[in-house]
Scaffold this active site. Structure first.
Site, PDB file in Angstrom:
ATOM      1  N   HIS A  72       0.850  -1.200   0.000  1.00  0.00           N
ATOM      2  CA  HIS A  72       0.000   0.000   0.000  1.00  0.00           C
ATOM      3  C   HIS A  72       0.880   1.242   0.000  1.00  0.00           C
ATOM      4  CE1 HIS A  72      -4.264  -1.428   1.295  1.00  0.00           C
ATOM      5  NE2 HIS A  72      -3.704  -2.266   0.445  1.00  0.00           N
ATOM      6  N   TYR A 201      -9.558   5.781   6.884  1.00  0.00           N
ATOM      7  CA  TYR A 201      -9.737   6.146   8.295  1.00  0.00           C
ATOM      8  C   TYR A 201     -10.783   7.263   8.339  1.00  0.00           C
ATOM      9  CZ  TYR A 201      -5.250   3.832   9.345  1.00  0.00           C
ATOM     10  OH  TYR A 201      -4.225   2.923   9.496  1.00  0.00           O
ATOM     11  N   PRO A 293      -4.456   1.044  18.535  1.00  0.00           N
ATOM     12  CA  PRO A 293      -4.165   0.481  17.212  1.00  0.00           C
ATOM     13  C   PRO A 293      -4.339   1.451  16.042  1.00  0.00           C
ATOM     14  CG  PRO A 293      -6.186  -0.432  18.096  1.00  0.00           C
ATOM     15  CD  PRO A 293      -5.581   0.366  19.176  1.00  0.00           C
ATOM     16  N   LYS A 297       0.781   0.443  15.007  1.00  0.00           N
ATOM     17  CA  LYS A 297       2.165   0.391  15.498  1.00  0.00           C
ATOM     18  C   LYS A 297       2.457  -0.801  16.411  1.00  0.00           C
ATOM     19  CE  LYS A 297       3.559   3.756  13.251  1.00  0.00           C
ATOM     20  NZ  LYS A 297       4.118   3.226  12.022  1.00  0.00           N
ATOM     21  N   TYR A 385       3.782   7.065   9.877  1.00  0.00           N
ATOM     22  CA  TYR A 385       2.948   5.915   9.543  1.00  0.00           C
ATOM     23  C   TYR A 385       3.789   4.788   8.941  1.00  0.00           C
ATOM     24  CZ  TYR A 385      -1.233   3.357   8.006  1.00  0.00           C
ATOM     25  OH  TYR A 385      -2.218   2.399   7.837  1.00  0.00           O
TER      26      TYR A 385
HETATM   27  P1  FAS Z   1       0.893 -10.913  22.092  1.00  0.00           P
HETATM   28  O1  FAS Z   1      -0.085 -10.471  23.150  1.00  0.00           O
HETATM   29  O2  FAS Z   1       0.440 -11.005  20.676  1.00  0.00           O
HETATM   30  O3  FAS Z   1       1.467 -12.354  22.458  1.00  0.00           O
HETATM   31  C1  FAS Z   1       1.785 -12.686  23.807  1.00  0.00           C
HETATM   32  C2  FAS Z   1       1.666 -14.186  23.949  1.00  0.00           C
HETATM   33  O4  FAS Z   1       2.068 -14.540  25.275  1.00  0.00           O
HETATM   34  C3  FAS Z   1       0.240 -14.665  23.762  1.00  0.00           C
HETATM   35  O5  FAS Z   1       0.198 -15.723  22.827  1.00  0.00           O
HETATM   36  C4  FAS Z   1      -0.185 -15.125  25.157  1.00  0.00           C
HETATM   37  O6  FAS Z   1      -1.051 -16.241  25.140  1.00  0.00           O
HETATM   38  C5  FAS Z   1       1.160 -15.496  25.782  1.00  0.00           C
HETATM   39  N1  FAS Z   1       1.158 -15.426  27.245  1.00  0.00           N
HETATM   40  C6  FAS Z   1       0.559 -14.505  28.030  1.00  0.00           C
HETATM   41  N2  FAS Z   1       0.785 -14.781  29.332  1.00  0.00           N
HETATM   42  C7  FAS Z   1       1.566 -15.897  29.369  1.00  0.00           C
HETATM   43  C8  FAS Z   1       2.128 -16.684  30.402  1.00  0.00           C
HETATM   44  N3  FAS Z   1       1.932 -16.374  31.693  1.00  0.00           N
HETATM   45  N4  FAS Z   1       2.861 -17.770  30.064  1.00  0.00           N
HETATM   46  C9  FAS Z   1       3.057 -18.099  28.766  1.00  0.00           C
HETATM   47  N5  FAS Z   1       2.543 -17.411  27.728  1.00  0.00           N
HETATM   48  C10 FAS Z   1       1.803 -16.316  28.040  1.00  0.00           C
HETATM   49  N6  FAS Z   1      -1.862  -3.904  16.595  1.00  0.00           N
HETATM   50  C11 FAS Z   1      -1.970  -3.303  15.406  1.00  0.00           C
HETATM   51  O7  FAS Z   1      -0.945  -2.851  14.875  1.00  0.00           O
HETATM   52  N7  FAS Z   1      -3.211  -3.187  14.768  1.00  0.00           N
HETATM   53  C12 FAS Z   1      -4.362  -3.695  15.324  1.00  0.00           C
HETATM   54  O8  FAS Z   1      -5.452  -3.568  14.758  1.00  0.00           O
HETATM   55  C13 FAS Z   1      -4.294  -4.350  16.559  1.00  0.00           C
HETATM   56  N8  FAS Z   1      -5.412  -4.895  17.139  1.00  0.00           N
HETATM   57  C14 FAS Z   1      -5.317  -5.497  18.382  1.00  0.00           C
HETATM   58  C15 FAS Z   1      -6.445  -6.076  19.025  1.00  0.00           C
HETATM   59  C16 FAS Z   1      -6.330  -6.672  20.289  1.00  0.00           C
HETATM   60  C17 FAS Z   1      -7.546  -7.276  20.961  1.00  0.00           C
HETATM   61  C18 FAS Z   1      -5.081  -6.694  20.942  1.00  0.00           C
HETATM   62  C19 FAS Z   1      -4.952  -7.296  22.326  1.00  0.00           C
HETATM   63  C20 FAS Z   1      -3.964  -6.151  20.313  1.00  0.00           C
HETATM   64  C21 FAS Z   1      -4.062  -5.554  19.029  1.00  0.00           C
HETATM   65  N9  FAS Z   1      -2.947  -5.019  18.364  1.00  0.00           N
HETATM   66  C22 FAS Z   1      -3.008  -4.411  17.166  1.00  0.00           C
HETATM   67  C23 FAS Z   1      -1.664  -5.093  18.942  1.00  0.00           C
HETATM   68  C24 FAS Z   1      -1.136  -6.468  18.693  1.00  0.00           C
HETATM   69  O9  FAS Z   1      -1.060  -6.693  17.324  1.00  0.00           O
HETATM   70  C25 FAS Z   1       0.153  -6.559  19.432  1.00  0.00           C
HETATM   71  O10 FAS Z   1       0.951  -5.403  19.228  1.00  0.00           O
HETATM   72  C26 FAS Z   1       0.952  -7.780  19.060  1.00  0.00           C
HETATM   73  O11 FAS Z   1       0.123  -8.897  19.255  1.00  0.00           O
HETATM   74  C27 FAS Z   1       2.191  -7.795  19.951  1.00  0.00           C
HETATM   75  O12 FAS Z   1       2.736  -9.045  19.896  1.00  0.00           O
HETATM   76  P2  FAS Z   1       3.368  -9.698  21.214  1.00  0.00           P
HETATM   77  O13 FAS Z   1       4.218  -8.702  21.893  1.00  0.00           O
HETATM   78  O14 FAS Z   1       3.929 -10.987  20.750  1.00  0.00           O
HETATM   79  O15 FAS Z   1       2.135  -9.930  22.219  1.00  0.00           O
HETATM   80  C1  PHB Z   2      -6.150  -3.804  10.639  1.00  0.00           C
HETATM   81  O1  PHB Z   2      -6.327  -4.086   9.446  1.00  0.00           O
HETATM   82  O2  PHB Z   2      -6.376  -4.604  11.580  1.00  0.00           O
HETATM   83  C2  PHB Z   2      -5.653  -2.416  10.983  1.00  0.00           C
HETATM   84  C3  PHB Z   2      -5.130  -1.628   9.978  1.00  0.00           C
HETATM   85  C4  PHB Z   2      -4.669  -0.347  10.283  1.00  0.00           C
HETATM   86  C5  PHB Z   2      -4.768   0.114  11.575  1.00  0.00           C
HETATM   87  C6  PHB Z   2      -5.306  -0.686  12.591  1.00  0.00           C
HETATM   88  C7  PHB Z   2      -5.749  -1.960  12.291  1.00  0.00           C
HETATM   89  O3  PHB Z   2      -4.332   1.384  11.847  1.00  0.00           O
END
Ligand code: FAS
Ligand code: PHB
Length: 392
Positions: A72, A201, A293, A297, A385
């Site tokens: 993109h 957006y 989100p 980032k 971005y």
């Molecule tokens: P994660 O949370 O992905 O992974 C951590 C892992 O550790 C999980 O698998 C968990 O099960 C495990 N864990 C936790 N406690 C533990 C324990 N005690 N023992 C062993 N394992 C354990 N980012 C974006 O850029 N765009 C988005 O749209 C977006 N939407 C999101 C929606 C939600 C609901 C959430 C929670 C986050 C979102 N994020 C988004 C951010 C997301 O993408 C995170 O930045 C990304 O998952 C970060 O990755 P990790 O640091 O690996 O953490």
């Molecule tokens: C998504 O596609 O999940 C998404 C894309 C851009 C954003 C946040 C989430 O800024």
């Protein structure tokens, strides 16, 4: 049992770190609380910075991203019934982002780990960290009804915001900064064609909306919702109707609806824990920081932490140098705070704040109007971005 690096968490941060260490010949073991299926079932991020895409190539897991990911070169801001394009490629001297779902990235990393026969313990219970402030850190966990102890040189806390790693650090050693936003994001995934070729957006008086995608046939949409909202209150029809109200007329007209594959509500917060290192424990990704989100980032910051940590660990083992490990926290936090600022700014610009009043919406419209007409303002937005350059 013994390994060189014990990794807690098999999300993007833990899996990507494991992959980089395995390719560097550094033994590592991942313990994950959930099943692999549960990890893959979480629908999260969708946009990769070019530096993250480059890191996936370096880790040897970029092939499918290049085949199926969508390059993109811009995105659109919708307000006042119109759409205004932010031309990333022109404004940043040729940079772009890649739309490739976190689920697919995680699947690629899991497949690579399995192919390398690197050890991962899924559904590990009662994970605990020990003696990471000394020279002989250990972790304990229960699996298959047995308690295991793993001696290691280092522990990488990649276990997200609710994980055990940051919680294991003495409170006095940690400084946390947090801002909870007065709204959440209701997300919907559907096998319908996106409303536009690029992300849209939308700032609307009823609230924020985002039209994203996973492929030319799979869309990802978000609606700002109240903090006390519940996903069960939202039928698919109610979601589509509200999305149409918030998108510009052209996008609303182009919207193709269909049954939801997934619907969920995520809270929004800004959170940073300092420092990110405690002796031989290193926090990476959401374990150390959370961004709203809006700026896409979260996943990219996790990848940036892992890039810095993997390089520091390779330096430690290959060159017996502690410089990278010593610099890890400060180096990561400089990037984290800049990305946190951008994510906060973009969230503040696009969402309806319950206590913002009419003047809040008018001030947002004025900033958006300025942004639409100022190359300088658009350049600042575009640089952040696509992801700021790495230092060193
Ligand atoms: P994660 O949370 O992905 O992974 C951590 C892992 O550790 C999980 O698998 C968990 O099960 C495990 N864990 C936790 N406690 C533990 C324990 N005690 N023992 C062993 N394992 C354990 N980012 C974006 O850029 N765009 C988005 O749209 C977006 N939407 C999101 C929606 C939600 C609901 C959430 C929670 C986050 C979102 N994020 C988004 C951010 C997301 O993408 C995170 O930045 C990304 O998952 C970060 O990755 P990790 O640091 O690996 O953490
Ligand atoms: C998504 O596609 O999940 C998404 C894309 C851009 C954003 C946040 C989430 O800024």
């Amino acid at each position: 049992m013994r390994t060189q690096v014990a990794i807690i968490g098999a999300g993007p941060a833990g899996l990507l770190l494991g992959q980089l260490l395995t390719r560097a010949g550094i033994a590592n073991l991942i313990v994950e609380r959930s099943s692999a299926e549960h990890v893959l079932g979480r629908i999260r991020a969708g946009v990769l910075e070019q530096t993250t895409a480059d890191l996936l190539d370096e880790a040897g897991v970029g092939a499918r991203m290049h085949r199926e990911g969508l390059v993109h070169e811009g995105y659109e801001l919708a307000f006042g019934g119109m759409r205004h394009r932010i031309d990333l490629r022109q404004l940043t001297g040729g940079k772009h982002v890649v739309v490739y779902g976190q689920t697919e990235l995680t699947r690629d990393l899991m497949d690579a780990r399995r192919a390398a026969e690197a050890p991962t313990v899924y559904e590990a219970d009662d994970v605990s960290l020990h003696d990471f402030d000394g020279a002989r850190p250990r972790i304990r966990y229960a699996s298959g009804g047995t308690t295991h102890e793993l001696a290691c040189d280092f522990i990488a806390g990649c276990d997200g915001y609710h994980g055990v790693s940051r919680a294991s650090v003495p409170a006095a050693a940690l400084t946390t900064y947090e801002r909870v936003y007065p709204f959440g994001w209701l997300g919907l995934l559907s096998d319908t064609p996106p409303v536009a070729h690029e992300l849209v957006y939308a700032n609307h008086e009823r609230g924020f909306a985002l039209a994203s995608m996973r492929s030319p046939t799979r869309s990802r949409y978000y609606l700002q919702c109240a903090l006390d909202d519940h996903v069960d209150r939202w039928s698919d029809e109610a979601f589509w109707d509200e999305l149409r109200r918030r998108l510009d007329p052209a996008a609303a007209e182009a919207l193709v609806t269909g049954p939801s594959l997934e619907k969920s509500i995520a809270p929004l917060r800004s959170f940073v824990a300092e420092p990110m290192r405690f002796g031989r424990l290193f926090l990476a990704g959401d374990a150390a920081h959370i961004v709203p989100p809006t700026g896409a980032k979260g996943l990219n910051l996790a990848a940036a932490d892992v890039r810095t940590l993997a390089r520091a660990l390779v330096e430690h083992y290959a060159e017996r140098s502690e410089a990278g490990l010593a610099a890890y926290s400060d180096r990561c936090l400089r990037r984290v705070w800049k990305a946190s600022r951008f994510s906060w700014w973009f969230t503040s610009l696009m969402h309806r704040f319950p206590d913002g009043g009419e003047i809040g919406h008018k001030l947002q419209q004025a900033e958006l109007d300025y942004l639409a007409g100022s190359r300088a303002a658009q350049t600042v937005m575009a640089e952040n971005y696509v992801g700021l350059p790495f230092e060193g």
